[in-house]
Design a protein around this motif. Structure first.
Motif, PDB file in Angstrom:
ATOM      1  N   MET A 130       0.840  -1.036   0.097  1.00 28.00           N
ATOM      2  CA  MET A 130      -0.397   0.010   0.347  1.00 28.00           C
ATOM      3  C   MET A 130       0.938   1.045   0.254  1.00 28.00           C
ATOM      4  O   MET A 130       2.289   0.778   0.400  1.00 28.00           O
ATOM      5  CB  MET A 130      -1.226   0.653   1.375  1.00 28.00           C
TER       6      MET A 130
ATOM      7  N   ALA B  74       5.393  -2.617   8.700  1.00 30.35           N
ATOM      8  CA  ALA B  74       6.051  -3.458   7.423  1.00 30.35           C
ATOM      9  C   ALA B  74       7.440  -3.265   7.957  1.00 30.35           C
ATOM     10  O   ALA B  74       8.190  -4.068   7.073  1.00 30.35           O
ATOM     11  CB  ALA B  74       5.865  -1.957   6.595  1.00 30.35           C
TER      12      ALA B  74
ATOM     13  N   VAL C 299       1.948  -6.120   7.456  1.00 27.66           N
ATOM     14  CA  VAL C 299       0.825  -4.590   7.563  1.00 27.66           C
ATOM     15  C   VAL C 299      -0.656  -5.184   7.408  1.00 27.66           C
ATOM     16  O   VAL C 299      -0.986  -6.026   6.639  1.00 27.66           O
ATOM     17  CB  VAL C 299       0.912  -3.586   5.635  1.00 27.66           C
TER      18      VAL C 299
ATOM     19  N   ALA D 159      -3.830   0.042  -3.342  1.00 25.43           N
ATOM     20  CA  ALA D 159      -3.514  -0.720  -2.942  1.00 25.43           C
ATOM     21  C   ALA D 159      -3.265  -1.966  -3.784  1.00 25.43           C
ATOM     22  O   ALA D 159      -4.258  -1.398  -5.474  1.00 25.43           O
ATOM     23  CB  ALA D 159      -3.859  -2.099  -2.069  1.00 25.43           C
TER      24      ALA D 159
ATOM     25  N   GLN E 266       1.068   5.329   1.227  1.00 29.19           N
ATOM     26  CA  GLN E 266       1.126   6.597   1.598  1.00 29.19           C
ATOM     27  C   GLN E 266      -0.377   7.054   1.378  1.00 29.19           C
ATOM     28  O   GLN E 266      -0.093   7.799  -0.057  1.00 29.19           O
ATOM     29  CB  GLN E 266       2.055   7.510   2.526  1.00 29.19           C
TER      30      GLN E 266
ATOM     31  N   ARG F   4       1.613   1.690  10.040  1.00 27.76           N
ATOM     32  CA  ARG F   4       1.870   0.907   9.489  1.00 27.76           C
ATOM     33  C   ARG F   4       3.179   0.281   8.471  1.00 27.76           C
ATOM     34  O   ARG F   4       3.484  -0.858   8.367  1.00 27.76           O
ATOM     35  CB  ARG F   4       1.294   1.162   7.631  1.00 27.76           C
TER      36      ARG F   4
ATOM     37  N   CYS G 181       0.051   6.176   8.542  1.00 35.43           N
ATOM     38  CA  CYS G 181       0.560   4.739   7.600  1.00 35.43           C
ATOM     39  C   CYS G 181       1.880   5.342   8.099  1.00 35.43           C
ATOM     40  O   CYS G 181       2.574   4.539   7.808  1.00 35.43           O
ATOM     41  CB  CYS G 181       0.320   5.682   6.768  1.00 35.43           C
TER      42      CYS G 181
ATOM     43  N   CYS H 205      -4.064  -3.403   4.592  1.00 35.82           N
ATOM     44  CA  CYS H 205      -3.673  -1.898   3.254  1.00 35.82           C
ATOM     45  C   CYS H 205      -4.801  -1.531   2.489  1.00 35.82           C
ATOM     46  O   CYS H 205      -5.680  -2.550   1.805  1.00 35.82           O
ATOM     47  CB  CYS H 205      -2.826  -3.306   1.439  1.00 35.82           C
TER      48      CYS H 205
ATOM     49  N   GLU I 183       3.498  -5.356   2.349  1.00 38.55           N
ATOM     50  CA  GLU I 183       4.323  -3.589   2.536  1.00 38.55           C
ATOM     51  C   GLU I 183       3.844  -2.466   2.679  1.00 38.55           C
ATOM     52  O   GLU I 183       2.575  -2.336   1.488  1.00 38.55           O
ATOM     53  CB  GLU I 183       5.226  -4.252   1.606  1.00 38.55           C
ATOM     54  N   TYR I 184       4.258  -1.985   2.808  1.00 42.79           N
ATOM     55  CA  TYR I 184       3.890   0.385   2.910  1.00 42.79           C
ATOM     56  C   TYR I 184       5.569   0.505   2.195  1.00 42.79           C
ATOM     57  O   TYR I 184       6.132   0.635   2.590  1.00 42.79           O
ATOM     58  CB  TYR I 184       4.072   0.613   4.404  1.00 42.79           C
TER      59      TYR I 184
END
Length: 299
Positions: free
Chosen positions: A77, A110, A115, A123, A79, A106, A102, A118, A167-168
């Motif tokens: 995802m 991450a 996470v 995403a 921000q 997140r 975020c 998402c 993941e972020y």
């Protein structure tokens, strides 16, 4: 969309472009079934989900796709920011709330490749993983009824349950429209609270295979509001029975708020985050009762 007439012009403008394929479902069946219809007709390696009220920065797809080069990553995802931040005091608070969600929650999750949600506005998913999960996603039920909200969190947890990392990517910025008045904001928060409670059990099933931090994170997100509620009720009981103000509890909550907002202001290099202290009042007097109502009306 329920407002199908507004889409006709868009369809007509792009219908002749081979890069686009519009799917007009017979009726408005909700986000989840629309997602599934599109995913089943797609053929690319990656699927990007973007809400209709969201604007992407030009490099979002590139940055998310780079993260997805790791075959162990099932979803990533970007921000989120409020595109209408300057409208009202509430949209300013929500914009800061998104930044904190975020870049604290997140971003921390991450670090462990997990996470827990998402977010729908922006995403990216690995299509091969999505296809393997679609049947579970489509047939989610709660107390015998089909689930029709909480798509983002449920799909993310299914991805983690299947063994993929989530993941972020903070550099992938998406601006989305947020509620500008209290009524729509509380309705949104009610949906999100019900979704969180519904998927908590599924998330707990994952914890044995996750890092101890994530275990504490998931437990804290669910027990934290309960403990805060109990503190407030105890304080009210003290005031009613003894006529004294529970200064210790009040000052502790105030100190925690100031510390959190000060850290956010320092990390973001923006003094406006000190104003996020106002959100503590919204949380205590509106969101906590709303979460209690959500817990009592999950179905």
């Amino acid at each position: 969309s329920a407002n199908r007439d507004a889409l006709v012009g868009v369809h007509e403008e792009y219908a002749g472009d081979p890069r686009f394929n519009f799917i007009a479902l017979p009726k408005n069946v909700g986000k989840r079934k629309a997602q599934i219809a599109a995913i089943r007709r797609s053929c690319g390696d990656l699927v990007l989900n973007v809400d209709s009220d969201t604007i992407l920065a030009p490099d979002v797809i590139t940055r998310l796709a780079l993260k997805m080069q790791d075959q162990a990553v099932g979803a990533a995802m970007g921000q989120l920011a409020a595109s209408n931040r300057s409208e009202t005091w509430l949209t300013r608070l929500i914009d800061m709330e998104y930044w904190l969600a975020c870049n604290e929650e997140r971003a921390a999750q991450a670090r462990f490749g997990a996470v827990m949600c998402c977010c729908g506005p922006c995403a990216m998913y690995r299509r091969s993983a999505l296809v393997s999960l679609l049947d579970q996603y489509e047939t989610q039920r709660f107390r015998g009824k089909p689930s029709d909200f909480g798509e983002d969190r449920h799909l993310t947890i299914l991805m983690l349950k299947a063994g993929f990392r989530t993941e972020y990517v903070p550099e992938a910025v998406a601006a989305t429209v947020v509620p500008n008045s209290m009524g729509p904001y509380l309705r949104q928060q009610l949906r999100w609270a019900r979704s969180t409670f519904r998927d908590t059990l599924l998330a707990f099933q994952l914890l044995r295979g996750l890092n101890i931090y994530l275990t504490l994170d998931v437990i804290g997100q669910n027990i934290g509001p309960l403990l805060l509620s109990l503190s407030i009720l105890a304080g009210l009981a003290q005031f009613v029975t003894t006529g004294t103000v529970p200064w210790t509890a009040c000052l502790t909550i105030a100190a925690m708020t100031i510390v959190r907002c000060s850290v956010a202001a320092f990390r973001a290099r923006q003094l406006r985050f000190l104003g996020f202290s106002l959100h503590t009042l919204i949380n205590i007097f509106l969101l906590l009762p709303l979460k209690a109502y959500a817990l009592c009306t999950l179905s």
